[in-house]
Design an enzyme around this catalytic site. Sequence first.
Site, PDB file in Angstrom:
ATOM      1  N   GLU A   2     -16.007   0.338  22.860  1.00 26.59           N
ATOM      2  CA  GLU A   2     -16.396   0.316  24.269  1.00 26.59           C
ATOM      3  C   GLU A   2     -16.280   1.699  24.898  1.00 26.59           C
ATOM      4  O   GLU A   2     -17.115   2.105  25.711  1.00 26.59           O
ATOM      5  CB  GLU A   2     -15.532  -0.683  25.052  1.00 26.59           C
ATOM      6  CG  GLU A   2     -15.677  -2.125  24.580  1.00 26.59           C
ATOM      7  CD  GLU A   2     -14.599  -2.523  23.583  1.00 26.59           C
ATOM      8  OE1 GLU A   2     -14.089  -3.644  23.707  1.00 26.59           O
ATOM      9  OE2 GLU A   2     -14.271  -1.692  22.692  1.00 26.59           O
ATOM     10  N   GLY A  46      -9.319  -4.313 -14.499  1.00 25.33           N
ATOM     11  CA  GLY A  46     -10.165  -4.914 -15.510  1.00 25.33           C
ATOM     12  C   GLY A  46     -10.035  -6.430 -15.515  1.00 25.33           C
ATOM     13  O   GLY A  46      -9.661  -7.051 -14.516  1.00 25.33           O
ATOM     14  N   ASP A  84      -9.083   4.400 -18.946  1.00 20.94           N
ATOM     15  CA  ASP A  84     -10.243   5.091 -18.381  1.00 20.94           C
ATOM     16  C   ASP A  84      -9.907   6.225 -17.422  1.00 20.94           C
ATOM     17  O   ASP A  84     -10.794   7.026 -17.097  1.00 20.94           O
ATOM     18  CB  ASP A  84     -11.138   4.091 -17.644  1.00 20.94           C
ATOM     19  CG  ASP A  84     -11.675   2.989 -18.553  1.00 20.94           C
ATOM     20  OD1 ASP A  84     -11.732   3.224 -19.768  1.00 20.94           O
ATOM     21  OD2 ASP A  84     -12.026   1.915 -18.029  1.00 20.94           O
ATOM     22  N   HIS A  97     -11.984   3.336  20.868  1.00 18.46           N
ATOM     23  CA  HIS A  97     -12.589   2.032  20.648  1.00 18.46           C
ATOM     24  C   HIS A  97     -14.101   2.089  20.877  1.00 18.46           C
ATOM     25  O   HIS A  97     -14.617   3.029  21.503  1.00 18.46           O
ATOM     26  CB  HIS A  97     -11.968   1.002  21.586  1.00 18.46           C
ATOM     27  CG  HIS A  97     -10.582   0.589  21.186  1.00 18.46           C
ATOM     28  ND1 HIS A  97      -9.851  -0.338  21.890  1.00 18.46           N
ATOM     29  CD2 HIS A  97      -9.795   0.970  20.144  1.00 18.46           C
ATOM     30  CE1 HIS A  97      -8.672  -0.505  21.304  1.00 18.46           C
ATOM     31  NE2 HIS A  97      -8.620   0.281  20.250  1.00 18.46           N
TER      32      HIS A  97
END
Length: 315
Positions: A46, A247, A195, A44
Amino acid sequence: MQAAIALSARGRGRTTPNPNVGCIIVQAGRVVGRGWTQPGGRPHAETIALSHAGEHARGGTVYVTLEPCAHASARGPMCADLLIAAGVGRVVIAAGDPDPRTNGAGTAKLRAAGIEVVEGVLAAEARLAMAGYFMQRAHGRPHITLKLATSLDGCIALSTGESQWITGPVARAHAHLERARSDLILVGGGTLRADTPRLDVRLPGLEERAPERAVLTMGDAPEGWTRLASPRDVYTLSHHYLLIEGGARAAAAFLAEDVVDRLLLYRAPILIGGGKAALGDIGLAALTDAHNRWALASTRTLGKDVVDEYHRIRD
């Protein structure tokens, strides 16, 4: 606290299931420790900041963007206990932790140990920086950004389907940075088939931050991809930040479901005319329904292009 919030952005898209927290430790007006949540959620923020500060943390002031955790975990120690053991004198917290295991318990533990606690400092800004975590806690889905790159007249491609490139290299680099800040990226099935996009991050030094990939389709997904049959399937995801890149039908479907929280509209100074529209039908019954839904958060110039960021207005 502003510096801690800026640090928290470094972990965005990489800390799931934990929030992307930032932490700064100040002693006698000097920063002696800083940290942000590491990939996978541990250590974390801290813990990192305390390790940097060492003995200089004793009696110092801690600025942290989320209430320090106070629940037992096999993955690491409680941050509230670490702060107490380090002997810090004051803890300034931006936002409370909605996790029921910690909610209020972290601040209570600190105060019981005699540490001064200040809460609610830049809370709204911190919650925005950790929007994915708060969205998952409140609604059980990721925080969702829809990215659209269009001409001035709202087209995403020529009528032939040619779309490389609408925007320039600076805008495209910015879009890759947005990928690096997400832990899941999605396209529609039509875009995938037409694509075969890589959906990776092509920025020097950030290549390893490519998000997981997803596709909205009723068909099969490629190996390693997550398949969503409907925008409603976002409620099955554990990710914090979902980026939708295309898209037009996929974008419209998520808008119609009203699960888009943020819009990134990249606009190139070109006119196409008769091209492919950026959006399909999003289910509006009347023009009045289109108003008071989006608030402009920022506008930036990226080379010759402009990007507008909008946030969904919700109660």
